[in-house]
Enzyme design. Sequence first.
Site, PDB file in Angstrom:
ATOM      1  N   ASP A 119     -26.407  34.139  75.176  1.00  0.00           N
ATOM      2  CA  ASP A 119     -25.697  33.822  76.417  1.00  0.00           C
ATOM      3  C   ASP A 119     -26.330  34.549  77.611  1.00  0.00           C
ATOM      4  O   ASP A 119     -25.957  34.298  78.754  1.00  0.00           O
ATOM      5  CB  ASP A 119     -24.218  34.220  76.311  1.00  0.00           C
ATOM      6  CG  ASP A 119     -23.365  33.099  75.746  1.00  0.00           C
ATOM      7  OD1 ASP A 119     -23.655  31.931  76.065  1.00  0.00           O
ATOM      8  OD2 ASP A 119     -22.413  33.391  74.993  1.00  0.00           O
TER       9      ASP A 119
ATOM     10  N   GLN B  38     -17.270  33.740  71.669  1.00  0.00           N
ATOM     11  CA  GLN B  38     -16.562  32.749  72.479  1.00  0.00           C
ATOM     12  C   GLN B  38     -15.501  33.447  73.337  1.00  0.00           C
ATOM     13  O   GLN B  38     -14.658  34.179  72.825  1.00  0.00           O
ATOM     14  CB  GLN B  38     -15.922  31.689  71.559  1.00  0.00           C
ATOM     15  CG  GLN B  38     -15.240  30.557  72.304  1.00  0.00           C
ATOM     16  CD  GLN B  38     -16.219  29.732  73.154  1.00  0.00           C
ATOM     17  OE1 GLN B  38     -17.294  29.360  72.700  1.00  0.00           O
ATOM     18  NE2 GLN B  38     -15.837  29.453  74.392  1.00  0.00           N
TER      19      GLN B  38
ATOM     20  N   LYS C 195     -20.415  23.094  70.015  1.00  0.00           N
ATOM     21  CA  LYS C 195     -21.672  23.848  69.940  1.00  0.00           C
ATOM     22  C   LYS C 195     -22.247  23.763  68.526  1.00  0.00           C
ATOM     23  O   LYS C 195     -23.457  23.601  68.345  1.00  0.00           O
ATOM     24  CB  LYS C 195     -21.430  25.307  70.347  1.00  0.00           C
ATOM     25  CG  LYS C 195     -21.162  25.470  71.840  1.00  0.00           C
ATOM     26  CD  LYS C 195     -20.620  26.846  72.206  1.00  0.00           C
ATOM     27  CE  LYS C 195     -20.206  26.886  73.678  1.00  0.00           C
ATOM     28  NZ  LYS C 195     -19.550  28.152  74.064  1.00  0.00           N
TER      29      LYS C 195
END
Length: 301
Positions: A121, A98, A54
């Site tokens: 997210d 994460q 990422k």
Amino acid sequence: MAARLMDGKAIAAEIRQELMVSVAAFLEHGHPRPCLAAVLVGEDAASQVYVRNKQRACEQVGIDSQLHRLPETTTQDELLQTVGNLNRDNGVHGILIQLPLPSQIDETQVLDAVAPLKDVDAFHPTNVGLISQGRPRYLPCTPHGIQQLLHRCEVTTAGRHAVVIGRSDIVGKPMAMLLAARDSTCGPAVANATVSVCHSRTADLTDITRQADLLIAAIGRPKSITADMVKSGAVVVDVGINRTDEGLVGDVDFAAVREVASQITPVPGGVGPLTVAMLLFNTLSAARHQHAHQNGESPRS
Ligand code: NAD
């Protein structure tokens, strides 16, 4: 005839190219460089790879990234403090926690602590609520990536029967919401589906999957979808990422289903790269939202 491959890797590269141009235009207007902060707790090997990928992807499109590494023994309060600091930092536009988090951490409480405007997210209840009301602020990365993939492979979902297998908050549930919505970021042709959601308690799964014009598997069990479960000519999207002795495999028995479907995603190189591309999309979008919020403007500028 074998199904056409839906090349997620190539489409993600195309989206990253578009984002690079958009980021440059955003900077030219005097806006700050978008910045994504990733929080990684513990030493999970797969998580470290995901975060590195990422960060590398951010770099490619001109987005800054930060990595906040915390030890496996981090307490709930320490993690909440880190999130709070990132929420208050005007130089950070997106926050990525994460997953998975170590067992002593209450994951829901941590995800709820992320400021909704920095929730790239789209896990925060405010952002999920906005999606369910058909006025999304950010879209969850994997389902949004799948919509982009369908659009760019010229798959129409309007009026078709989409069967989503899996009801998780990250993939299955939001995927069903996006497909059933009236519109999408790719237009109404990649929305307006009649959607069935299947899960571990679904009876007669094969009866339902065989009705699917579009079959999306997000189960987390290798090769669960066999050729007899797929209607001839269906479009099959495999979200699963399973580590096996054969290496990474999806939820779909690729070799067999490929002979029945009209289009199919491979694993790896299918949905995964799109998830990362849409995270970058959301980070730019978050920078726009925050700039607008601070200046009382519309986030579209
Ligand atoms: P999850 O474990 O939260 O959900 C799995 C779902 O599958 C559940 O809703 C469950 O009801 C359903 N299920 C389990 N067994 C079933 C069965 N026998 N029949 C029908 N349904 C069944 O997982 P998740 O987070 O939604 O992820 C699913 C898979 O997708 C995993 O392999 C994950 O690694 C992968 N994933 C990939 C990406 C990507 O970018 N490609 C992103 C997120 C998740």
